[in-house]
Design an enzyme around this catalytic site. Structure first.
Site, PDB file in Angstrom:
ATOM      1  N   GLU A 124     -10.912  -0.616  30.146  1.00  0.00           N
ATOM      2  CA  GLU A 124      -9.576  -0.697  29.547  1.00  0.00           C
ATOM      3  C   GLU A 124      -9.325  -2.083  28.961  1.00  0.00           C
ATOM      4  O   GLU A 124      -8.685  -2.231  27.913  1.00  0.00           O
ATOM      5  CB  GLU A 124      -8.503  -0.360  30.591  1.00  0.00           C
ATOM      6  CG  GLU A 124      -8.395   1.121  30.935  1.00  0.00           C
ATOM      7  CD  GLU A 124      -9.572   1.644  31.729  1.00  0.00           C
ATOM      8  OE1 GLU A 124     -10.324   0.837  32.312  1.00  0.00           O
ATOM      9  OE2 GLU A 124      -9.757   2.873  31.756  1.00  0.00           O
ATOM     10  N   ASP A 166      -1.667   4.821  34.276  1.00  0.00           N
ATOM     11  CA  ASP A 166      -1.849   3.926  35.428  1.00  0.00           C
ATOM     12  C   ASP A 166      -2.888   2.844  35.123  1.00  0.00           C
ATOM     13  O   ASP A 166      -2.780   1.721  35.593  1.00  0.00           O
ATOM     14  CB  ASP A 166      -2.341   4.720  36.641  1.00  0.00           C
ATOM     15  CG  ASP A 166      -1.440   5.897  36.982  1.00  0.00           C
ATOM     16  OD1 ASP A 166      -0.853   5.902  38.059  1.00  0.00           O
ATOM     17  OD2 ASP A 166      -1.326   6.809  36.128  1.00  0.00           O
ATOM     18  N   PHE A 167      -3.919   3.198  34.348  1.00  0.00           N
ATOM     19  CA  PHE A 167      -5.033   2.267  34.128  1.00  0.00           C
ATOM     20  C   PHE A 167      -4.681   1.121  33.184  1.00  0.00           C
ATOM     21  O   PHE A 167      -5.478   0.200  33.000  1.00  0.00           O
ATOM     22  CB  PHE A 167      -6.264   3.019  33.600  1.00  0.00           C
ATOM     23  CG  PHE A 167      -6.698   4.150  34.494  1.00  0.00           C
ATOM     24  CD1 PHE A 167      -6.541   4.071  35.870  1.00  0.00           C
ATOM     25  CD2 PHE A 167      -7.257   5.305  33.961  1.00  0.00           C
ATOM     26  CE1 PHE A 167      -6.921   5.115  36.702  1.00  0.00           C
ATOM     27  CE2 PHE A 167      -7.640   6.353  34.790  1.00  0.00           C
ATOM     28  CZ  PHE A 167      -7.472   6.259  36.161  1.00  0.00           C
ATOM     29  N   HIS A 181      -2.517   8.170  39.713  1.00  0.00           N
ATOM     30  CA  HIS A 181      -2.456   9.077  38.562  1.00  0.00           C
ATOM     31  C   HIS A 181      -1.045   9.624  38.406  1.00  0.00           C
ATOM     32  O   HIS A 181      -0.868  10.747  37.952  1.00  0.00           O
ATOM     33  CB  HIS A 181      -3.449  10.237  38.723  1.00  0.00           C
ATOM     34  CG  HIS A 181      -4.884   9.828  38.639  1.00  0.00           C
ATOM     35  ND1 HIS A 181      -5.519   9.145  39.654  1.00  0.00           N
ATOM     36  CD2 HIS A 181      -5.811   9.981  37.659  1.00  0.00           C
ATOM     37  CE1 HIS A 181      -6.775   8.912  39.303  1.00  0.00           C
ATOM     38  NE2 HIS A 181      -6.977   9.395  38.101  1.00  0.00           N
TER      39      HIS A 181
END
Ligand SMILES: Cc1ncc(C[n+]2csc(CCOP(=O)(O)OP(=O)(O)O)c2C)c(N)n1
Ligand SMILES: [Mg+2]
Lengths: 385, 326
Positions: B60, B85-86, B127
């Protein structure tokens, strides 16, 4: 590969400007005229100058804190750097940014990326710059800098790995100067050197004497050509030594006297000066005249910087979002890009770009390392470490 | 059923923007060959090529860093977070590069980072998060939250055309909900950023919300209507820059306001909305502005726990009735 004679002198001249500007900044710091820290590249001038000098006009440069010389090679006047250090409103960021945190990108894709402090991030950003160069069909490369410490970051890894997977035209120059602030390389990584670490990415890797400006120039030239052939990225480790503390406040007591002496004997300016004389490229008189001329020029640049206006406090806001008035726009920098891509902005059609992007995957399926073994470490340099 | 689901609306926005502007490209994990974790980009790589639908390593930080560089060079990257979330892994290039380049050196960074956020699908702690308020304090970013299919399409197209970096929150709990299918307005459907939308008009109470929570708010409003209580439901749609005028106008009209969202109440964006209402509508108010969000815990996994965590229609209804009685 040796540069043409005028460029061999040019390389020396830009190192000289770099050193003189830093000496001048040191004096201004003692006079209390600088704001913030002074980060010198003393002993490392060859890397910023040699790598920037080797670039094509349309390439993009991504400097770190110790590539001051590259700004001069890329056409920035010393007064801009001095004004930045003095936090002047008339400077290239109107007082918004520090030291060498400024740059410019032209709509045609040329330029120099204004660095930020977060180490390692320049490499992942330059990965995107190189991606855009290929996407737009520009025959150009990006040259990004990292230090031995910066290479430990996740941003370095993620950016460089992506660049390697994508075969992007990216040259990363890793300056191994033995320390990251007060941390020696053996507390930074376990591998022998940066080249050994870079080899794991599967790209061509080179290693050069970072105090030899012509060697840095030649390595960057070669790396650039590898990239233009679609075989990039290339990692170039430049072995060098930071001859002063991390910044003005750091006395660098952690470096032994013997080590400093050994490296002082290999000062990049002295080396190049001697070479120009030995090989008859310039005479003593030529060089002395040039040294006087540069010193006077830097002094005049500092005077101009001193006379520049302070920032107007009213300019604290603005220019955060598109369309807001900004002191940078007022200063007349033409760096907004228009709504639509003008004709000719893409230099190749989409099908051509697509075939270049796809080629390495189509040819070989999954894995095509094409690793160029890196040159052995120069013995002289190794012994001194 | 006719019309597009929320997910299909996102897909259509991406496709139309890829068709419209060669500068637009997609970058992220599993986008091409696989078609995206939610199959939003299925078939895109065959159609637009590997250079416009870029598959990346799991990185990411690298994806968003590269998106910054490409945007600086004038392209229009649309980076996907497989789950929003990432985006925590990509914090630095967003808050220190994308957000600050224009202020620091005059260069805009026109990128979009989009992906599915929010709870309601038993995704567990990693998640199901709503991370918008982490970014609300960073000058230079825009934050967009789409709660309906039409808005998802129109806002995403506006985000891609925007000159500034946009974080675009989609909601996986809404992606395939059949009751959210909607016909898209004909032609080039673009919803400008920065405008709230009154999803339901009312006289007695206002609830300000965004994202998935819009739907339980509408449900609560329907229930209160049966008892003759009229609730105005304002969908913020853009959090930065947010539409103070629409919110303050509604607050002055109804005099009682609830702000409801999925993220924890503490430090949630609802606090900013509530503060602005008391600054600009104090004399009109008949009750303190109330907030309803999640408790200050990570979002838990088990359906019963997740239900207890998220503000649902029953809890919103109760909060509204309480406010009405004040
Ligand atoms: C992410 C991050 N962490 C810490 C720092 C503080 N810092 C600035 S320079 C520096 C040392 C950098 O070492 P290296 O990459 O080897 O470059 P050099 O200074 O030797 O040129 C540190 C720790 C920073 N700028 N960014
Ligand atoms: Mg170092």
């Amino acid at each position: 590969m040796t540069p043409p004679p005028e460029d061999r002198i040019g390389l020396y001249r830009f190192m000289l400007i770099t050193r003189d500007v830093e000496e001048r900044l040191g004096i201004l710091a003692k006079q209390g005229k600088l704001k913030g820290g002074l980060y010198r590249c003393l002993g490392q001038e060859a890397i910023g100058v040699g790598s920037a000098y080797a670039m094509g006009e349309n390439d993009v440069f991504g400097p770190g804190i110790r590539e001051l010389g590259a700004f001069f090679v890329r056409g920035y006047a010393p007064r801009l750097v001095i004004m930045q250090y003095m936090a002047k409103g008339g400077g290239p960021t109107a007082g918004r940014e520090t030291n060498v945190h400024f740059g410019e990108l032209h709509p045609d894709g040329r330029g120099l990326i204004s660095p930020i402090s977060m180490l390692g991030s320049m490499v992942s950003v330059c990965t995107g710059v190189a991606l855009a160069q290929r996407y737009r069909g520009l025959d150009a490369v990006t040259v990004a800098h990292t230090g031995d410490g910066a290479m430990s970051t996740g941003q370095f890894y993620e950016g460089f790995n992506l660049a390697c997977v994508q075969r992007l035209p990216l040259v990363v120059i890793g300056s191994n100067n033995g320390w990251a602030y007060g941390t020696p390389t053996n507390r930074q990584f376990r591998a022998r050197d940066l080249a050994a670490r870079a080899a794991g990415y599967g790209c061509p890797v080179m290693q050069v004497d970072g105090n030899d400006v012509e060697a840095v120039w030649a390595a960057t030239r070669e790396a650039r050509e590898i990239c233009l052939r679609g075989q990039g990225p290339v990692f170039v480790e430049a072995l060098t030594m930071r001859m002063v503390g991390h910044a003005a406040h750091d006395d660098a007591k952690y470096v032994s006297r013997e080590m400093l002496e050994a490296w002082r004997a290999r000062d990049p300016l002295a080396l190049q000066r001697q070479r120009l004389l030995d090989e008859g490229v310039a005479t003593q008189a030529d060089l002395a005249a040039m040294e006087d001329e540069v010193q006077a020029m830097v002094l005049a640049e500092a005077e101009a910087a001193l006379a520049a206006p302070e920032p107007d406090p009213a300019t604290v806001i603005g220019g955060v979002y598109h369309g807001e008035p900004s002191p940078l726009a007022v200063a007349g920098y033409p760096w907004t890009h228009g709504e639509a891509a003008p004709d000719g902005w893409f230099r190749q059609d989409a099908a051509t770009v697509e075939s270049r992007v796809r080629a390495p995957f189509d040819d070989t399926g999954l894995w095509n390392p094409e690793v160029v073994p890196y040159a052995p470490v120069r013995a002289a340099v190794e012994d001194e470490r | 059923m006719s019309g597009l689901t929320y997910l299909e609306a996102v897909r259509e926005a991406l496709r139309e923007e890829l068709e419209r502007d060669r500068r637009v490209f997609l970058i992220g994990e599993d986008l091409g060959a696989y078609g995206g974790a939610f199959k939003i980009t299925q078939g895109f790589q065959e159609r637009y090529g590997m250079h416009r639908v870029v598959d990346t390593p799991i990185s990411e930080l690298g994806i968003v860093g590269a998106a910054v560089g490409a945007a600086l060079m004038g392209l229009r990257p649309v980076a996907e977070m497989q789950f929003m979330d990432f985006v925590s892994c990509a914090f630095d290039p967003l808050v220190n590069w994308a957000a600050k380049c224009r202020y620091r050196w005059g260069k805009g960074v026109p990128l979009v980072v989009r992906g599915p956020a929010g709870g309601g699908t038993t995704g567990g702690p990693f998640h199901g998060q709503n991370v918008e308020s982490y970014f609300a304090n960073v000058a230079g970013l825009k934050l967009v939250s789409a709660a309906t299919a039409r808005d998802a399409k129109g806002l995403l197209k506006a985000a891609i055309r925007d000159e500034d970096p946009v974080l675009f929150f989609e909601y996986k709990a809404l992606y395939r909900r059949p009751d959210l299918r909607e016909e898209m307005p004909p032609g080039d459907h673009v919803v400008p950023l920065g405008l709230a939308d009154v999803k339901r008009e009312g006289r007695d109470l206002t609830v300000v919300t965004w994202g998935t929570t819009l739907h339980p708010c509408l449900e609560a409003a329907r229930r209160l209507e049966r008892d003759g209580v009229s609730v105005e439901v304002v969908d913020l749609r853009t959090l930065v820059p947010w539409d103070r005028e629409t919110v303050v106008t509604s607050a002055r009209k109804t005099a009682k306001v609830l702000v409801a969202h999925e993220a924890p109440t503490l430090g949630g964006f609802g606090g900013e909305v509530a503060a602005a209402i008391q600054e600009e509508a104090f004399e009109w108010l008949d009750a303190p502005v109330r907030r309803l969000g999640a408790p200050s815990t990570p979002i838990p996994f088990a359906p019963s726990l997740e239900q207890a965590f998220l503000p649902d229609a029953a809890r919103i209804e109760a909060a509204l009735r309480d406010l009405h009685a004040y």
